[in-house]
Design an enzyme around this catalytic site. Structure first.
Site, PDB file in Angstrom:
ATOM      1  N   ARG A  12      41.655  29.379  37.333  1.00  0.00           N
ATOM      2  CA  ARG A  12      40.325  29.985  37.340  1.00  0.00           C
ATOM      3  C   ARG A  12      40.396  31.287  36.538  1.00  0.00           C
ATOM      4  O   ARG A  12      41.404  32.003  36.601  1.00  0.00           O
ATOM      5  CB  ARG A  12      39.890  30.285  38.773  1.00  0.00           C
ATOM      6  CG  ARG A  12      38.495  30.877  38.853  1.00  0.00           C
ATOM      7  CD  ARG A  12      38.140  31.260  40.282  1.00  0.00           C
ATOM      8  NE  ARG A  12      36.831  31.914  40.314  1.00  0.00           N
ATOM      9  CZ  ARG A  12      36.393  32.629  41.333  1.00  0.00           C
ATOM     10  NH1 ARG A  12      37.158  32.781  42.403  1.00  0.00           N
ATOM     11  NH2 ARG A  12      35.209  33.192  41.281  1.00  0.00           N
ATOM     12  N   GLY A  14      39.997  35.130  35.366  1.00  0.00           N
ATOM     13  CA  GLY A  14      40.210  36.366  36.115  1.00  0.00           C
ATOM     14  C   GLY A  14      38.894  36.986  36.570  1.00  0.00           C
ATOM     15  O   GLY A  14      37.797  36.548  36.194  1.00  0.00           O
ATOM     16  N   ASN A  19      31.996  39.106  39.839  1.00  0.00           N
ATOM     17  CA  ASN A  19      32.795  38.593  40.953  1.00  0.00           C
ATOM     18  C   ASN A  19      32.975  39.691  41.999  1.00  0.00           C
ATOM     19  O   ASN A  19      32.815  39.461  43.198  1.00  0.00           O
ATOM     20  CB  ASN A  19      34.193  38.154  40.500  1.00  0.00           C
ATOM     21  CG  ASN A  19      34.217  36.880  39.701  1.00  0.00           C
ATOM     22  OD1 ASN A  19      35.016  36.768  38.774  1.00  0.00           O
ATOM     23  ND2 ASN A  19      33.384  35.907  40.022  1.00  0.00           N
ATOM     24  N   ARG A  66      34.601  34.671  29.786  1.00  0.00           N
ATOM     25  CA  ARG A  66      35.614  35.008  30.788  1.00  0.00           C
ATOM     26  C   ARG A  66      36.770  34.015  30.809  1.00  0.00           C
ATOM     27  O   ARG A  66      37.906  34.390  31.109  1.00  0.00           O
ATOM     28  CB  ARG A  66      34.975  35.158  32.172  1.00  0.00           C
ATOM     29  CG  ARG A  66      34.223  33.939  32.706  1.00  0.00           C
ATOM     30  CD  ARG A  66      33.419  34.336  33.948  1.00  0.00           C
ATOM     31  NE  ARG A  66      32.698  33.252  34.571  1.00  0.00           N
ATOM     32  CZ  ARG A  66      31.432  32.924  34.319  1.00  0.00           C
ATOM     33  NH1 ARG A  66      30.757  33.581  33.389  1.00  0.00           N
ATOM     34  NH2 ARG A  66      30.837  31.942  34.973  1.00  0.00           N
ATOM     35  N   GLU A  93      30.782  26.534  33.869  1.00  0.00           N
ATOM     36  CA  GLU A  93      30.558  26.641  35.308  1.00  0.00           C
ATOM     37  C   GLU A  93      29.255  25.949  35.714  1.00  0.00           C
ATOM     38  O   GLU A  93      28.327  25.811  34.908  1.00  0.00           O
ATOM     39  CB  GLU A  93      30.534  28.119  35.712  1.00  0.00           C
ATOM     40  CG  GLU A  93      30.303  28.394  37.187  1.00  0.00           C
ATOM     41  CD  GLU A  93      31.363  27.833  38.129  1.00  0.00           C
ATOM     42  OE1 GLU A  93      31.571  26.582  38.146  1.00  0.00           O
ATOM     43  OE2 GLU A  93      31.962  28.619  38.879  1.00  0.00           O
ATOM     44  N   HIS A 156      36.455  27.426  35.915  1.00  0.00           N
ATOM     45  CA  HIS A 156      35.694  28.192  36.903  1.00  0.00           C
ATOM     46  C   HIS A 156      35.905  27.649  38.311  1.00  0.00           C
ATOM     47  O   HIS A 156      36.381  26.529  38.491  1.00  0.00           O
ATOM     48  CB  HIS A 156      34.211  28.115  36.550  1.00  0.00           C
ATOM     49  CG  HIS A 156      33.923  28.479  35.125  1.00  0.00           C
ATOM     50  ND1 HIS A 156      33.658  29.762  34.725  1.00  0.00           N
ATOM     51  CD2 HIS A 156      33.890  27.720  33.993  1.00  0.00           C
ATOM     52  CE1 HIS A 156      33.464  29.789  33.412  1.00  0.00           C
ATOM     53  NE2 HIS A 156      33.594  28.562  32.947  1.00  0.00           N
TER      54      HIS A 156
END
Length: 196
Positions: A12, A14, A19, A66, A93, A156
């Site tokens: 996944r 970072g 988040n 990401r 995602e 994700h």
């Protein structure tokens, strides 16, 4: 699913600021934060420890910022060319639609009835303008079928849950609520999975 399927090393991305704040990112393109970059390096070291022939693996990532950052940092950390990997649009995602950018607390306050419906059936619930985990599984299934050799995938949390349901037979209720760790490697081998 084929029990002799190649091994998958799922990572996944970072941490991002969203988040950290508990915001639903979905398909919003949010970059890693400082901790997320450290976690990407840590994932690279863990991969190196669990996959002795890491340089011979296939590498594939979601095209989101990401995940690309995570992949490039982890590859650099283990001495591989940062950009030696493929992108696959199907690995983006799950989308939370109109809820993206909100925290769950904000969703529950703004749309309590819809939030309650989702809590009753996280796997099949479709947020307004969004996608369910069941729909995500349909999108991810062909990706898994296309894997022909041991592969590192950077994607994700929602995508990891789809992989666990499809590859390992984790039931939908359990898969929808599983913790998917950042900075670690989810090794999927046959019907089994373990975190490293």
């Amino acid at each position: 699913m084929n029990p002799s399927r190649p091994k998958i090393y799922f990572i996944r991305h970072g941490e991002t600021d969203w988040n950290l704040e508990g915001r639903l990112q979905g398909q919003k393109d949010i970059p890693l934060n400082d901790l997320g970059r450290v976690q990407a390096e840590e994932a690279g070291r863990r991969l190196q420890s669990v996959a002795p022939h890491y340089e011979d693996l296939a590498y594939m990532a979601s095209p989101m910022l990401r995940t690309r950052e995570t992949m490039e940092i982890l590859r650099g950390a283990i001495g591989l060319h940062p950009e030696g990997y493929k992108l696959d649009e199907r690995l983006v995602e799950i989308t939370f639609g109109a809820w993206e950018g909100m925290t769950w607390k904000e969703v529950r306050k703004a749309e309590p009835q819809l939030a309650a419906l989702r809590e009753r059936d996280k796997w099949n619930y479709i947020p307004p303008g969004g996608e369910s985990y069941a729909m995500l599984v349909d999108r991810i299934h062909p990706v898994i079928e296309d894997i022909t050799r041991d592969t590192v995938i950077v994607a994700h949390g929602g995508v990891a849950r789809a992989f666990l349901a499809l590859c390992c037979g984790v039931n939908s209720r359990q898969a929808a609520s599983m913790d998917i760790w950042q900075g670690r490697v989810l090794v999927i081998e046959g019907r089994n999975h373990r975190w490293v």
